[in-house]
Design an enzyme around this catalytic site. Sequence first.
Site, PDB file in Angstrom:
ATOM      1  N   THR A  75      48.279  35.844  36.809  1.00 15.26           N
ATOM      2  CA  THR A  75      48.077  36.925  35.839  1.00 15.26           C
ATOM      3  C   THR A  75      49.189  36.960  34.801  1.00 15.26           C
ATOM      4  OG1 THR A  75      46.868  38.205  37.447  1.00 15.26           O
ATOM      5  CG2 THR A  75      47.853  39.450  35.670  1.00 15.26           C
ATOM      6  N   TYR A 126      39.843  39.878  33.515  1.00 15.93           N
ATOM      7  CA  TYR A 126      40.673  38.982  32.721  1.00 15.93           C
ATOM      8  C   TYR A 126      40.682  37.631  33.423  1.00 15.93           C
ATOM      9  CZ  TYR A 126      44.235  39.770  36.280  1.00 15.93           C
ATOM     10  OH  TYR A 126      44.898  39.838  37.474  1.00 15.93           O
ATOM     11  N   THR A 181      50.080  36.366  41.859  1.00 16.54           N
ATOM     12  CA  THR A 181      50.655  37.179  42.938  1.00 16.54           C
ATOM     13  C   THR A 181      49.838  37.097  44.230  1.00 16.54           C
ATOM     14  OG1 THR A 181      49.433  39.156  42.250  1.00 16.54           O
ATOM     15  CG2 THR A 181      51.634  38.825  41.299  1.00 16.54           C
ATOM     16  N   ASP A 182      48.546  36.712  44.113  1.00 12.95           N
ATOM     17  CA  ASP A 182      47.683  36.807  45.299  1.00 12.95           C
ATOM     18  C   ASP A 182      48.165  35.947  46.463  1.00 12.95           C
ATOM     19  OD1 ASP A 182      46.133  38.670  44.063  1.00 12.95           O
ATOM     20  OD2 ASP A 182      44.458  37.337  43.603  1.00 12.95           O
ATOM     21  N   LYS A 185      52.289  40.678  49.676  1.00  9.41           N
ATOM     22  CA  LYS A 185      51.528  41.522  48.761  1.00  9.41           C
ATOM     23  C   LYS A 185      50.785  42.540  49.611  1.00  9.41           C
ATOM     24  CE  LYS A 185      48.499  41.487  44.769  1.00  9.41           C
ATOM     25  NZ  LYS A 185      47.723  40.726  43.790  1.00  9.41           N
ATOM     26  N   GLU A 202      49.826  38.480  77.862  1.00  8.04           N
ATOM     27  CA  GLU A 202      49.487  37.209  77.215  1.00  8.04           C
ATOM     28  C   GLU A 202      50.651  36.223  77.155  1.00  8.04           C
ATOM     29  OE1 GLU A 202      46.512  37.563  76.784  1.00  8.04           O
ATOM     30  OE2 GLU A 202      46.056  39.586  76.072  1.00  8.04           O
TER      31      GLU A 202
HETATM   32  C1  SIN Z   1      47.698  37.857  40.039  1.00  8.73           C
HETATM   33  O1  SIN Z   1      48.412  36.983  39.568  1.00  8.73           O
HETATM   34  O2  SIN Z   1      48.122  39.016  40.188  1.00  8.73           O
HETATM   35  C2  SIN Z   1      46.279  37.645  40.474  1.00  8.73           C
HETATM   36  C3  SIN Z   1      45.724  36.310  40.160  1.00  8.73           C
HETATM   37  C4  SIN Z   1      46.466  35.207  40.837  1.00  8.73           C
HETATM   38  O3  SIN Z   1      46.963  35.375  41.946  1.00  8.73           O
HETATM   39  O4  SIN Z   1      46.527  34.118  40.240  1.00  8.73           O
END
Ligand code: SIN
Length: 315
Positions: A15, A29, A95-96, A166, A272
């Site tokens: 992003t 976007y 960020t993903d 995240k 476990e």
């Molecule tokens: C982001 O960058 O916040 C979302 C899209 C991505 O991870 O490339």
Amino acid sequence: MVHRPRIHLIATGGTIAGTAPDPTDTRNYTAGTLTAEELIASIPPLKDLAEISVEQLYNLDSKDMTPDHWLGLARATQAALDRQDVDGVVITHGTDTMEESAWFLHLTVRSEKPVVMTGAMRPANHPQADGPGNLQAAVRLATEPRRTGVWMTMNGATMTARAATKSHTSGLNAFAHHADCQDFTTLRGRFSGVVPNSWPRVDILMAYAGAPTDLIDACVCHGARGLILALAGHGSIPANWRPALQRARAVGLTILRGSRCAGPVWRGQNAEPEFLATGDLPPAKARVLLMLSVAAGLDATDLASILASLNQEKP
Ligand code: SIN
């Protein structure tokens, strides 16, 4: 003559390099449309912070990153860190999945120099875009000679690759610490040089009410070498999963108990004991570690001691 810090910027998309047809729309976007050169040119104060060289490695939405992209990123990062004319590396990233790439770099790159990753929650043409501030913060951090290791900075917070996750889909402060730990040295570069012919398949299976056991058999059938279980609570295995998990273990899969909740899962003395646990790594990061461990040919005993070193518990 005192030289300005020399920062190598590796751009991978996200992003931070995204643009929206309607600049105020943060839902519609396309990530990874601006080039690194365009991004740098749009933030004039950057040139006062450092001398910046630029490398456009990818221009991806980070949901499309694969382990081969991680490997390419690790190679590019190591090559930059090994250069005498580079003091630190900044990586722009979606960020993903930034935390997975950051953790992979932590485990595979060897250097005393800083590596700082950053991204944005709003596209670059948003009137209050967060990318420019995040990128300036990343460049500043990467000029600190003592900031060894892989770091992430977002929205004014600086986190280790080990501890950041995240935790919100859309807020500017989307990142949090999943672990109460500022450890940035344990296992750093432990898997440098591991280059598999093909990546071992490691799947993540989430438990939920009535989750069918044939998903476990399907992973085995499709060649999985390991499983990360994102279980309920403190990693409780549903009773109906046990036979399929035993079948998977019997054919050599390494299985780690983890949780779908925030918080650690410890290897139980009573509960476990035959299963290793993810400790304070969330499932996606535990998967990175297990993939590298399998690729490096480590056995369950080696992995137990690696997990124990990370979590400072007895193997
Ligand atoms: C982001 O960058 O916040 C979302 C899209 C991505 O991870 O490339």
